[in-house]
Design an enzyme around this catalytic site. Structure first.
Site, PDB file in Angstrom:
ATOM      1  CG  HIS A   1      -2.159  -0.812   1.037  1.00  0.00           C
ATOM      2  ND1 HIS A   1      -2.842  -1.365   2.088  1.00  0.00           N
ATOM      3  CD2 HIS A   1      -2.830  -1.180  -0.083  1.00  0.00           C
ATOM      4  CE1 HIS A   1      -3.891  -2.032   1.619  1.00  0.00           C
ATOM      5  NE2 HIS A   1      -3.895  -1.927   0.318  1.00  0.00           N
TER       6      HIS A   1
ATOM      7  CB  CYS B   1      -3.467  -3.586 -15.923  1.00  0.00           C
ATOM      8  SG  CYS B   1      -4.042  -5.168 -15.252  1.00  0.00           S
TER       9      CYS B   1
END
Length: 556
Positions: free
Chosen positions: A186, A486
């Site tokens: 994160h 992606c």
């Protein structure tokens, strides 16, 4: 004396400044017993603290917006987990104080996560942050966090919780370095969104003394401690040249000889659209719809709510391509109404498309909402399924799309090695492939993407991973179909050239990386990219692959 350290570079740019350390006070409350008649009051204190912390996390998310907002809202849900709160109540009922009950309940849950498989183990840092915030509030002490400073600095921490990373002030925090974390943690993702240079997985970073001058290269992962004036000048010159190159190249992505490589943005919802447009994204290559579902883990959002969110993104790219990934739940994104709660290893269980096929009503509603959202809009909608393992999975998804009346291209994500190995078979059922390199690396090397100790195996330059990318691209070319990337690999400008050389037809990344990739592609021909790709695949390690590609592209 100048010394050089190397971690994992996760966010481009150069930062030179004095070190400031993240506060790390120990927040373990004393273990003392309370009388039985105080239990109800202590339970009330605990609940109030939980709600206050959850509200603070949501407020921080609203301020940050974009990707950070979704991450912090997920943390707020973690704080309010009913099973955790029930465990806190039980511990207080048998004599614990509110703060000790919270501490021990979270410790028990932490142990479960740490041993519950790769994905969930990676959420321990987030859980620790929630616990510390609740305990700090109950103890009436400040929450350790980003240091106060009037002067810009380089932040060093063991790890950075999303709540800290999301609200970093880029005018003060020149860059950051962490001892733990990985390239897809994160903190890394949010650093790229902020445009702050960052290096993670650098053991011993905490030993660099407060006030020491360091130079951080977020592209190479190098840290220069007490850099010489020559080194500073060299890095500052390179940084200035890089910025000039970024502003000089505009328009669609392409190699120097005109081979088009559409550069798309990864988004989590409407909040990420402005940054994507500002960076010149040609569309969206990954619309992560799960963040919409994480707002309420007990039930799926209504069809109307989904239509509203999807349309807001689709409207922003008239004439562009928007690739939507249907709900990717399970593993580190559990949903009460959808995913099993008792799997021994959720990362290898019922997640992604498997969850949706077990709950066809949820998939049908989402596909119907996407169809309605695209009505009347001049946009090229493409919809893909996560965690496709084989042709049967691809067929089941394509059938569901047709049954819902969806007027769009149907695709499959390649995140499992079996999908890369059998890509041509899968392409008999769908119209495009999209490589999710983060999960593909995790499953190829059995290396958790959140664990710094195995970060070298999460390096997208690993030749084995490049082999799987090449297999997928070759299969798509043979079938006359497209194959994009992606995953975070696309955000590395040098690697973007290699991926292009492997035959990848589009690249999608965080918005902040698009200008870097555009400028680098524009300096090289397709033939150079192909030679760099061959050199990288011929190497035996990620470092050798990177150096080999760099040598080709620099003309050495």
């Amino acid at each position: 004396m100048e010394t050089t350290l190397r971690g994992v570079g996760v966010s481009h740019g150069v930062a030179i400044g004095e070190v400031r350390h993240m506060g790390t006070a120990v927040l373990e409350p004393p273990a003392k017993q309370i009388p039985a008649d105080e239990a109800e009051r202590e339970q009330g204190r605990a609940r109030q603290a939980v709600e206050a912390v959850a509200a603070d996390l949501v407020a921080r998310g609203n301020l940050a917006g974009g990707e950070a907002q979704h991450v912090l809202e997920a943390q707020a849900m973690m704080a309010q987990d009913p099973e955790l709160i029930a465990d806190v109540d039980r511990r207080i009922a048998v004599g614990s104080t509110a703060e000790r009950g919270v501490y021990d309940a979270f410790a028990a849950y932490r142990a479960l996560l740490a041993n519950a498989g790769e994905y969930l183990a990676g959420r321990v840092a987030d859980l620790d942050d929630v616990r510390n915030r609740i305990v700090a509030r109950l103890l009436g002490v400040p929450m350790p966090g980003v240091p106060d400073s009037d002067e810009p600095y380089v932040l060093i921490a063991r790890d950075l919780a999303p709540a800290d990373t999301a609200l970093l002030d880029p005018t003060l925090v020149l860059g950051f370095v962490t001892e733990e974390g990985g390239p897809t943690s994160h903190s890394a993702i949010l650093a790229r969104a902020l445009g702050v240079p960052a290096v993670v997985a650098l053991p011993g970073a905490g030993e660099i003394a407060e006030g020491t001058v360091v130079a951080v290269d977020g592209s190479t992962g190098e840290i220069f401690v007490e850099p010489s004036q020559e080194k500073r000048a060299e890095m500052e010159s390179a940084s200035a040249a890089r910025k000039a190159a970024l502003s000089a190249v505009t328009g669609p992505g392409a190699t120097s000889d005109g081979h088009k490589v559409p550069l798309l943005a990864n988004v989590g919802g409407p909040g990420d659209v402005p940054a994507a447009l500002e960076a010149g994204a040609e569309g969206v290559g990954l619309f992560r719809t799960e963040f919409l579902f994480l707002d309420d883990s007990k039930q799926a959002p209504s069809e109307e709510k989904q239509v509203e969110a999807y349309r807001a993104v689709l409207e922003a790219f008239p004439g562009g391509r928007v690739v939507v990934r249907v709900l990717d739940a399970g593993a580190d994104k559990p949903l009460e109404f959808l995913t099993p709660a008792d799997e021994p290893n959720p990362a290898l269980g019922v997640r992604g498309l498997r969850s949706l096929l077990d709950h066809p009503d949820v998939l049908r509603t989402q596909l119907t909402a996407l169809s309605r959202a695209a009505e009347g809009l001049p946009v090229y909608l493409e919809v893909m399924a996560p965690m496709v393992a084989d042709r049967a999975d691809a067929k089941a998804f394509a059938d569901a799309c047709r049954e819902a009346g969806l007027q769009a291209k149907f695709g499959a994500m390649v995140e499992i090695p079996s999908a890369a190995l059998r890509a041509r078979s899968i392409l008999q059922e769908v119209e495009f492939l999209s490589l999710g390199t983060n999960d593909l690396a995790q499953y190829t090397f059995a290396a958790d993407r959140q664990v710094g100790a195995v970060s070298r195996l999460q390096d997208p330059w690993q030749p084995a991973l490049l082999d799987l990318v090449a297999l997928s691209a070759e299969a798509a070319r043979a079938e006359g179909k497209s194959c994009g990337v992606c995953g975070e690999a696309a955000s590395d400008p040098l690697l973007a050239c290699v991926l292009t050389g492997l035959g990848v037809t589009s690249l999608s990344m965080g918005a902040a990386s698009i200008p870097y990739v555009r400028a680098t592609l524009a300096k090289h021909t397709l033939a150079q990219c192909e030679r760099a790709a061959s050199a990288a695949r011929a190497a035996d390690s990620a470092d050798e692959a990177r150096l080999a590609a760099q040598a080709v592209l620099s003309g050495e």
